[in-house]
Enzyme design. Structure first.
Site, PDB file in Angstrom:
ATOM      1  N   LYS A  83       1.488  -1.207   0.250  1.00 17.59           N
ATOM      2  CA  LYS A  83      -0.492   0.043   0.318  1.00 17.59           C
ATOM      3  C   LYS A  83       0.273   1.042   0.235  1.00 17.59           C
ATOM      4  O   LYS A  83       1.619   1.165   0.625  1.00 17.59           O
ATOM      5  CB  LYS A  83      -0.738  -0.155   1.563  1.00 17.59           C
TER       6      LYS A  83
HETATM    7  C1  E4P Z   1      -7.978   2.022   3.638  1.00 15.56           C
HETATM    8  O1  E4P Z   1      -7.368   1.457   3.199  1.00 15.56           O
HETATM    9  C2  E4P Z   1      -8.324   2.438   4.936  1.00 15.56           C
HETATM   10  O2  E4P Z   1      -7.696   1.779   5.728  1.00 15.56           O
HETATM   11  C3  E4P Z   1      -9.077   2.607   5.530  1.00 15.56           C
HETATM   12  O3  E4P Z   1     -10.566   2.419   4.650  1.00 15.56           O
HETATM   13  C4  E4P Z   1      -9.345   4.424   6.216  1.00 15.56           C
HETATM   14  O4  E4P Z   1     -10.840   4.965   6.517  1.00 15.56           O
HETATM   15  P1  E4P Z   1     -10.742   5.803   7.722  1.00 15.56           P
HETATM   16  O5  E4P Z   1     -11.653   6.867   7.289  1.00 15.56           O
HETATM   17  O6  E4P Z   1     -12.465   4.851   8.342  1.00 15.56           O
HETATM   18  O7  E4P Z   1      -9.942   6.140   9.168  1.00 15.56           O
END
Ligand code: E4P
Length: 214
Positions: A83
């Site tokens: 990522k």
């Molecule tokens: C995506 O991969 C992130 O881990 C996640 O969806 C972020 O979500 P949040 O905005 O609820 O922290």
């Protein structure tokens, strides 16, 4: 649409996996921090449970350092997806990794041009954050629609991974739009299953069943 769970909590991952419907996992530094365990140990544990894609995020901000981190993370298990943030360095690293056949998830996407560039860099997944857009009074799901149109226009293979999901409604809209994946917090996965009329109906059936001569 594939279901990923958005957590680093191994108990939640086990429970979701037991449903038999889990396709993968996404983690991020904030989610890993909540576990109180070392990053590598968390990922090893997750990859023992889930055989589908498991996203592990780099924390370097410069592309060469991102690549070093990515190559170390990729050694943890075959199903690790790297990522990377949607920055110039992140895109450069994505391009290099995709050239090496390493799967990538480009994260922190908040606009259509960002998503277009990630696809051009060869990202396996793009993660637009719908909940965080809703938080600032922009309709997050409109971005999903735009990205799906752009990717469809140019036949990009990059999969749209709806992220920052906050409610079942986000999930329903994502399926109606034809998004490839949604990464969903455990609580929302549980909400997807539940309906009060199902509970009421089941209670009534079980009560009536007692009146049937056995
Ligand atoms: C995506 O991969 C992130 O881990 C996640 O969806 C972020 O979500 P949040 O905005 O609820 O922290």
């Amino acid at each position: 649409m594939k279901i990923f769970i958005d957590t680093a909590d191994i108990d939640e991952i086990r429970q979701a996996n037991d449903l038999g419907l889990l396709d993968g996992v996404t983690t991020n530094p904030s989610l890993v921090a909540k576990t109180g365990k070392p990053f590598r140990a968390v990922l090893e544990e997750i990859c023992e449970v889930v055989k589908g894609p498991v996203s592990a995020e780099v924390v370097a901000t410069e592309s060469e350092l991102m690549l070093n981190e990515a190559r170390e993370l990729a050694k943890i298990a075959k199903n690790i997806v790297i990522k990377l943030p949607l920055t110039e360095d992140g895109l450069r690293a994505t391009k290099t990794l995709s050239g090496e056949g390493v799967k990538t998830n480009v994260t922190l996407c908040f606009s259509a041009p960002q998503a277009w560039l990630a696809a051009k860099a060869g990202a396996t997944y793009i993660s637009p954050f719908v909940g965080r857009l809703d938080d600032i009074c922009q309709i997050g799901m409109e971005l999903i629609e735009q990205i799906l149109t752009i990717y469809n226009n140019y036949d990009f293979d990059t999969e749209v991974l709806v992220a920052s999901v906050r409610s079942p409604l986000h999930v329903v809209e994502a399926t109606m739009m034809g998004a490839h994946v949604a990464t969903i917090p455990f609580k929302v996965i549980q909400q997807l299953v539940k309906h009060p009329l199902t509970d009421l109906g089941l209670a009534r059936f079980l009560e009536d069943w007692k009146k049937v001569p056995q």
